[in-house]
Scaffold this motif. Sequence first.
Motif, PDB file in Angstrom:
ATOM      1  N   GLU A  11       3.725   5.667   2.157  1.00 23.96           N
ATOM      2  CA  GLU A  11       4.531   7.378   2.558  1.00 23.96           C
ATOM      3  C   GLU A  11       4.069   7.988   3.592  1.00 23.96           C
ATOM      4  O   GLU A  11       4.742   8.474   4.637  1.00 23.96           O
ATOM      5  CB  GLU A  11       3.863   7.327   1.333  1.00 23.96           C
ATOM      6  CG  GLU A  11       4.404   7.376  -0.075  1.00 23.96           C
ATOM      7  CD  GLU A  11       3.963   8.614  -1.906  1.00 23.96           C
ATOM      8  OE1 GLU A  11       3.398   8.745  -1.015  1.00 23.96           O
ATOM      9  OE2 GLU A  11       3.805   7.416  -2.188  1.00 23.96           O
TER      10      GLU A  11
ATOM     11  N   ASP B  96       1.061  -1.029  -0.459  1.00 19.73           N
ATOM     12  CA  ASP B  96      -0.388  -0.161  -0.368  1.00 19.73           C
ATOM     13  C   ASP B  96       0.556   1.196  -0.162  1.00 19.73           C
ATOM     14  O   ASP B  96       1.162   1.906   0.999  1.00 19.73           O
ATOM     15  CB  ASP B  96      -0.760   0.236   1.040  1.00 19.73           C
ATOM     16  CG  ASP B  96      -2.803   1.285   1.204  1.00 19.73           C
ATOM     17  OD1 ASP B  96      -1.611   2.118   0.712  1.00 19.73           O
ATOM     18  OD2 ASP B  96      -2.326   1.060   2.359  1.00 19.73           O
ATOM     19  N   GLN B  97       0.894   2.112  -1.251  1.00 21.87           N
ATOM     20  CA  GLN B  97       2.109   3.153  -0.920  1.00 21.87           C
ATOM     21  C   GLN B  97       1.474   3.905  -0.219  1.00 21.87           C
ATOM     22  O   GLN B  97       2.475   4.606   0.124  1.00 21.87           O
ATOM     23  CB  GLN B  97       2.186   3.455  -2.544  1.00 21.87           C
ATOM     24  CG  GLN B  97       3.288   4.412  -2.930  1.00 21.87           C
ATOM     25  CD  GLN B  97       3.177   4.622  -4.280  1.00 21.87           C
ATOM     26  OE1 GLN B  97       2.540   4.519  -5.538  1.00 21.87           O
ATOM     27  NE2 GLN B  97       3.737   5.456  -5.160  1.00 21.87           N
ATOM     28  N   VAL B  98      -0.407   3.809   0.061  1.00 20.21           N
ATOM     29  CA  VAL B  98       0.293   5.462   0.178  1.00 20.21           C
ATOM     30  C   VAL B  98       0.382   5.140   1.447  1.00 20.21           C
ATOM     31  O   VAL B  98       0.525   6.158   3.043  1.00 20.21           O
ATOM     32  CB  VAL B  98      -2.092   5.675  -0.047  1.00 20.21           C
ATOM     33  CG1 VAL B  98      -1.931   7.086   1.222  1.00 20.21           C
ATOM     34  CG2 VAL B  98      -1.543   6.492  -1.347  1.00 20.21           C
ATOM     35  N   SER B  99       0.014   4.111   2.544  1.00 19.01           N
ATOM     36  CA  SER B  99       0.045   3.753   3.759  1.00 19.01           C
ATOM     37  C   SER B  99       1.290   4.015   4.015  1.00 19.01           C
ATOM     38  O   SER B  99       1.655   4.112   5.049  1.00 19.01           O
ATOM     39  CB  SER B  99      -0.539   2.308   3.973  1.00 19.01           C
ATOM     40  OG  SER B  99      -0.061   1.645   5.221  1.00 19.01           O
TER      41      SER B  99
END
Length: 195
Positions: A127, A122-125
């Motif tokens: 970041e 999960d890229q957003v998580s």
Amino acid sequence: MKEVARIGGAPQGGGPELAEVMARVATGDQDAFATLYDAISGPVFGLVRKVLRDPSQSEEVAQEVMVEVWRTAARFRAEQGSVMTWVLTMAHRRAVDRVRSEQAATAREQRNAHREQTPAYDQVSEEVTARLESEQVRRCLRTLTELQRQAVTLAYYGGYTYREAAASLSAPLGTVKTRLRDGLIRLRDCMGVNA
């Protein structure tokens, strides 16, 4: 009708005898197919077995080839080659198709197994977590004394060695090592990391 040369009840070779039998098979003659089967099933199975190496799969593919011969006998053209060549070409293609199909299935299973083992990313998580950790490190750096902060910043963010950090700070090497050690202990405690 012309007598067909037989050994053990089956016509031998791929010559005109088999072509005549094939012509009768094309009309739906089951006795002719039994004769043809006796003549070609051994070579078909041998070729398929050589390609597949698995006896049970070889039997299955050889059976499929024989069914295909029965269904498509009317497509055989004696002027284009012998019956044996036509059937063995069919058998080879079917065996190679099976090998490719098995390889594709194995590759698909391996990809699926790999996907199941790989945790979802999960890229957003990631970041958000990285930014929160960066902010926590900055906040904890502000709790250090000026000398500790300079030593930690030079060593970890600047990539300096102990000696380079000591030269840059115009301080003895032992003092810089102590500042770094004390600064790292305070950072560890501030960030809640267990020793």
